[in-house]
Design an enzyme around this catalytic site. Structure first.
Site, PDB file in Angstrom:
ATOM      1  N   LYS A 186      -1.140 -45.022  58.563  1.00  0.00           N
ATOM      2  CA  LYS A 186      -2.170 -44.225  59.242  1.00  0.00           C
ATOM      3  C   LYS A 186      -2.287 -42.957  58.831  1.00  0.00           C
ATOM      4  O   LYS A 186      -2.753 -42.141  59.135  1.00  0.00           O
ATOM      5  CB  LYS A 186      -1.964 -45.294  60.456  1.00  0.00           C
ATOM      6  CG  LYS A 186      -2.490 -46.804  60.298  1.00  0.00           C
ATOM      7  CD  LYS A 186      -2.076 -46.831  62.058  1.00  0.00           C
ATOM      8  CE  LYS A 186      -0.926 -46.729  62.891  1.00  0.00           C
ATOM      9  NZ  LYS A 186       0.289 -47.419  61.819  1.00  0.00           N
ATOM     10  N   ARG A 206      -3.792 -50.854  70.519  1.00  0.00           N
ATOM     11  CA  ARG A 206      -2.810 -51.225  70.015  1.00  0.00           C
ATOM     12  C   ARG A 206      -2.208 -52.522  70.269  1.00  0.00           C
ATOM     13  O   ARG A 206      -1.603 -53.826  70.109  1.00  0.00           O
ATOM     14  CB  ARG A 206      -1.491 -50.569  70.070  1.00  0.00           C
ATOM     15  CG  ARG A 206      -1.002 -51.154  68.932  1.00  0.00           C
ATOM     16  CD  ARG A 206       0.478 -50.536  67.891  1.00  0.00           C
ATOM     17  NE  ARG A 206       0.357 -48.827  68.108  1.00  0.00           N
ATOM     18  CZ  ARG A 206       0.962 -48.314  67.724  1.00  0.00           C
ATOM     19  NH1 ARG A 206       1.296 -48.566  66.450  1.00  0.00           N
ATOM     20  NH2 ARG A 206       1.424 -46.715  67.717  1.00  0.00           N
ATOM     21  N   ARG A 212      11.055 -42.505  54.414  1.00  0.00           N
ATOM     22  CA  ARG A 212      10.021 -41.380  55.135  1.00  0.00           C
ATOM     23  C   ARG A 212      10.435 -40.307  55.354  1.00  0.00           C
ATOM     24  O   ARG A 212      12.103 -40.295  56.574  1.00  0.00           O
ATOM     25  CB  ARG A 212       9.045 -42.200  56.225  1.00  0.00           C
ATOM     26  CG  ARG A 212       8.506 -40.758  57.288  1.00  0.00           C
ATOM     27  CD  ARG A 212       6.849 -41.489  58.385  1.00  0.00           C
ATOM     28  NE  ARG A 212       7.574 -42.619  58.999  1.00  0.00           N
ATOM     29  CZ  ARG A 212       6.996 -43.130  60.322  1.00  0.00           C
ATOM     30  NH1 ARG A 212       5.670 -43.163  60.221  1.00  0.00           N
ATOM     31  NH2 ARG A 212       6.966 -44.307  60.961  1.00  0.00           N
ATOM     32  N   ARG A 227      12.886 -40.397  62.139  1.00  0.00           N
ATOM     33  CA  ARG A 227      12.179 -40.417  63.113  1.00  0.00           C
ATOM     34  C   ARG A 227      13.466 -41.775  63.542  1.00  0.00           C
ATOM     35  O   ARG A 227      13.458 -42.623  63.053  1.00  0.00           O
ATOM     36  CB  ARG A 227      10.721 -41.444  62.837  1.00  0.00           C
ATOM     37  CG  ARG A 227       9.802 -40.540  63.887  1.00  0.00           C
ATOM     38  CD  ARG A 227       8.405 -41.541  63.267  1.00  0.00           C
ATOM     39  NE  ARG A 227       8.059 -42.583  63.711  1.00  0.00           N
ATOM     40  CZ  ARG A 227       6.207 -43.136  63.789  1.00  0.00           C
ATOM     41  NH1 ARG A 227       6.267 -42.442  63.019  1.00  0.00           N
ATOM     42  NH2 ARG A 227       6.869 -44.563  64.630  1.00  0.00           N
ATOM     43  N   ARG A 245       8.826 -53.441  65.817  1.00  0.00           N
ATOM     44  CA  ARG A 245       7.883 -53.457  65.511  1.00  0.00           C
ATOM     45  C   ARG A 245       6.881 -53.834  64.704  1.00  0.00           C
ATOM     46  O   ARG A 245       5.630 -53.986  65.006  1.00  0.00           O
ATOM     47  CB  ARG A 245       7.976 -51.670  64.940  1.00  0.00           C
ATOM     48  CG  ARG A 245       8.821 -50.282  65.791  1.00  0.00           C
ATOM     49  CD  ARG A 245       8.724 -49.076  65.353  1.00  0.00           C
ATOM     50  NE  ARG A 245       7.993 -48.624  63.775  1.00  0.00           N
ATOM     51  CZ  ARG A 245       8.025 -47.471  63.801  1.00  0.00           C
ATOM     52  NH1 ARG A 245       9.471 -47.689  63.200  1.00  0.00           N
ATOM     53  NH2 ARG A 245       6.804 -47.195  62.796  1.00  0.00           N
TER      54      ARG A 245
HETATM   55  P1  AP5 Z   1       2.854 -43.109  57.463  1.00  0.00           P
HETATM   56  O1  AP5 Z   1       1.298 -43.068  57.108  1.00  0.00           O
HETATM   57  O2  AP5 Z   1       3.773 -42.344  58.812  1.00  0.00           O
HETATM   58  O3  AP5 Z   1       2.189 -44.744  57.962  1.00  0.00           O
HETATM   59  P2  AP5 Z   1       1.614 -44.983  59.364  1.00  0.00           P
HETATM   60  O4  AP5 Z   1       1.168 -45.884  59.522  1.00  0.00           O
HETATM   61  O5  AP5 Z   1       1.559 -43.820  60.136  1.00  0.00           O
HETATM   62  O6  AP5 Z   1       3.419 -45.648  59.870  1.00  0.00           O
HETATM   63  P3  AP5 Z   1       3.517 -45.255  61.716  1.00  0.00           P
HETATM   64  O7  AP5 Z   1       5.264 -45.843  61.216  1.00  0.00           O
HETATM   65  O8  AP5 Z   1       3.880 -44.067  61.894  1.00  0.00           O
HETATM   66  O9  AP5 Z   1       3.277 -46.361  62.652  1.00  0.00           O
HETATM   67  P4  AP5 Z   1       3.971 -46.935  63.916  1.00  0.00           P
HETATM   68  O10 AP5 Z   1       2.152 -47.618  64.471  1.00  0.00           O
HETATM   69  O11 AP5 Z   1       5.056 -47.393  63.896  1.00  0.00           O
HETATM   70  O12 AP5 Z   1       3.939 -45.469  64.525  1.00  0.00           O
HETATM   71  P5  AP5 Z   1       3.238 -44.766  65.732  1.00  0.00           P
HETATM   72  O13 AP5 Z   1       3.120 -42.980  65.580  1.00  0.00           O
HETATM   73  O14 AP5 Z   1       1.714 -45.021  66.274  1.00  0.00           O
HETATM   74  O15 AP5 Z   1       3.554 -43.612  56.360  1.00  0.00           O
HETATM   75  C1  AP5 Z   1       4.760 -44.341  56.267  1.00  0.00           C
HETATM   76  C2  AP5 Z   1       5.313 -44.154  54.712  1.00  0.00           C
HETATM   77  O16 AP5 Z   1       5.101 -44.685  53.822  1.00  0.00           O
HETATM   78  C3  AP5 Z   1       5.781 -42.225  55.171  1.00  0.00           C
HETATM   79  O17 AP5 Z   1       6.701 -41.784  53.860  1.00  0.00           O
HETATM   80  C4  AP5 Z   1       4.882 -41.667  54.098  1.00  0.00           C
HETATM   81  O18 AP5 Z   1       4.810 -40.888  53.176  1.00  0.00           O
HETATM   82  C5  AP5 Z   1       4.243 -43.427  52.844  1.00  0.00           C
HETATM   83  N1  AP5 Z   1       3.510 -43.865  52.764  1.00  0.00           N
HETATM   84  C6  AP5 Z   1       2.160 -43.558  52.949  1.00  0.00           C
HETATM   85  N2  AP5 Z   1       0.697 -43.983  52.675  1.00  0.00           N
HETATM   86  C7  AP5 Z   1       1.385 -44.663  50.954  1.00  0.00           C
HETATM   87  C8  AP5 Z   1       0.808 -45.447  49.600  1.00  0.00           C
HETATM   88  N3  AP5 Z   1      -0.360 -45.152  49.849  1.00  0.00           N
HETATM   89  N4  AP5 Z   1       2.185 -45.287  48.686  1.00  0.00           N
HETATM   90  C9  AP5 Z   1       3.403 -45.284  49.424  1.00  0.00           C
HETATM   91  N5  AP5 Z   1       3.968 -45.100  50.209  1.00  0.00           N
HETATM   92  C10 AP5 Z   1       3.338 -44.301  51.133  1.00  0.00           C
HETATM   93  O19 AP5 Z   1       3.726 -45.082  67.018  1.00  0.00           O
HETATM   94  C11 AP5 Z   1       5.339 -45.404  67.533  1.00  0.00           C
HETATM   95  C12 AP5 Z   1       5.624 -45.873  69.024  1.00  0.00           C
HETATM   96  O20 AP5 Z   1       5.211 -45.551  69.685  1.00  0.00           O
HETATM   97  C13 AP5 Z   1       5.108 -47.227  69.256  1.00  0.00           C
HETATM   98  O21 AP5 Z   1       6.049 -47.978  68.423  1.00  0.00           O
HETATM   99  C14 AP5 Z   1       4.957 -47.370  70.282  1.00  0.00           C
HETATM  100  O22 AP5 Z   1       6.586 -47.418  71.136  1.00  0.00           O
HETATM  101  C15 AP5 Z   1       4.060 -46.018  70.692  1.00  0.00           C
HETATM  102  N6  AP5 Z   1       3.400 -45.827  70.705  1.00  0.00           N
HETATM  103  C16 AP5 Z   1       2.225 -45.924  69.815  1.00  0.00           C
HETATM  104  N7  AP5 Z   1       0.796 -46.162  70.210  1.00  0.00           N
HETATM  105  C17 AP5 Z   1       0.935 -46.832  71.468  1.00  0.00           C
HETATM  106  C18 AP5 Z   1       0.269 -47.740  72.351  1.00  0.00           C
HETATM  107  N8  AP5 Z   1      -1.343 -47.151  71.839  1.00  0.00           N
HETATM  108  N9  AP5 Z   1       0.524 -48.378  72.587  1.00  0.00           N
HETATM  109  C19 AP5 Z   1       1.908 -48.347  73.841  1.00  0.00           C
HETATM  110  N10 AP5 Z   1       2.589 -48.387  72.551  1.00  0.00           N
HETATM  111  C20 AP5 Z   1       1.956 -47.023  72.036  1.00  0.00           C
HETATM  112 MG    MG Z   2       1.986 -42.392  61.862  1.00  0.00          MG
END
Ligand code: AP5
Ligand code: MG
Length: 213
Positions: A13, A89, A128, A157, A168
């Site tokens: 994402k 989410r 990552r 992270r 997660r």
């Molecule tokens: P990356 O693009 O970083 O993946 P992502 O989908 O953004 O993953 P996140 O870990 O950020 O998602 P998340 O939903 O767990 O975290 P968030 O920050 O939203 O890619 C990942 C890796 O893969 C990178 O190294 C990249 O280079 C590689 N990659 C990408 N595309 C690729 C491809 N096509 N091929 C190969 N490699 C690739 O949330 C974190 C925490 O915050 C949650 O757990 C929760 O506690 C809290 N939180 C956030 N939003 C909410 C909400 N709405 N409600 C409640 N709690 C929330």
């Molecule tokens: Mg992300």
């Protein structure tokens, strides 16, 4: 354009969001990034968020809905549009968002749903690395920084530890499907194969968004 990007942790994402906002000039609203900024600034919100995030759990809906509502009410949103990353989410967050957008007189144009086999995500998250200065995301194997890079310039992270990742994934798999169903019923969802090279995933998204413009 007013967009959501959805997908399991590590689906890509944030990686795709960075490209979308550059190409289409919409505001990137990532709840995860907002919480991490609050943690870095040691605010009350940051302390609260950290207690949930480190264990891989969701921050309570009322907190998350509040920060998104405040951001969506800012002046640039109506002019530029937005890309919400990591929100909604839970199905209750989706209902809150619908209400919030209706109050603001804003319609959603599309939901980008990045699909990938959950078995591939552990590897994505454990490799990552994030550049300390720019916040740019890379992967040690799949998307390494150019040239010889210094590992000290990058961080991993806190919630990318295996125990947090397992939680997660469990939480997001359970909560995600009803949200997709909700938006699919409105005809808004565009499924994208996330198991391709980063540039190919973006090319697919770009086509979808060019058709929405
Ligand atoms: P990356 O693009 O970083 O993946 P992502 O989908 O953004 O993953 P996140 O870990 O950020 O998602 P998340 O939903 O767990 O975290 P968030 O920050 O939203 O890619 C990942 C890796 O893969 C990178 O190294 C990249 O280079 C590689 N990659 C990408 N595309 C690729 C491809 N096509 N091929 C190969 N490699 C690739 O949330 C974190 C925490 O915050 C949650 O757990 C929760 O506690 C809290 N939180 C956030 N939003 C909410 C909400 N709405 N409600 C409640 N709690 C929330
Ligand atoms: Mg992300």
């Amino acid at each position: 354009m007013n967009l959501l990007i959805m997908g399991l942790p590590g689906a890509g994402k944030g990686t795709q969001a960075a490209k979308i906002v550059e190409q289409f000039d919409v505001a990137h609203i990532s709840t995860g990034d907002m919480f991490r900024a609050a943690i870095a600034n040691q605010t009350e919100l940051g302390l609260l968020a950290k207690s949930y995030m480190d264990g891989g759990n969701l921050v309570p809906d009322e907190v998350t809905n509040g920060i998104v509502k405040e951001r969506l009410g800012q002046d640039d949103i109506k002019e530029r549009g937005f890309l919400l990353d990591g929100y909604p989410r839970t199905i209750d967050q989706a209902y809150a968002l619908d209400q919030n957008l209706a109050d603001l007189g804003i319609a959603l144009d599309g939901v980008i749903n990045i699909e990938i086999d959950p078995a591939k995500l552990q590897e994505r998250l454990s490799g990552r690395i994030i550049h300390k200065e720019t916040g740019e995301t890379f992967h040690k194997v799949f998307n390494p920084p150019a040239g010889d890079y210094n590992e000290d310039d990058y961080y991993q992270r806190e919630d990318d530890k295996p125990e947090s990742v397992a939680r997660r994934l469990e939480v997001n798999i359970a909560q995600g499907q009803p949200i997709i169903d909700h938006y699919r019923a409105k005809g808004l969802v565009h499924d994208i194969d996330g198991d391709q090279d980063i540039e190919l995933v973006f090319a697919t998204i770009e086509k979808v968004l060019n058709n929405l413009k």
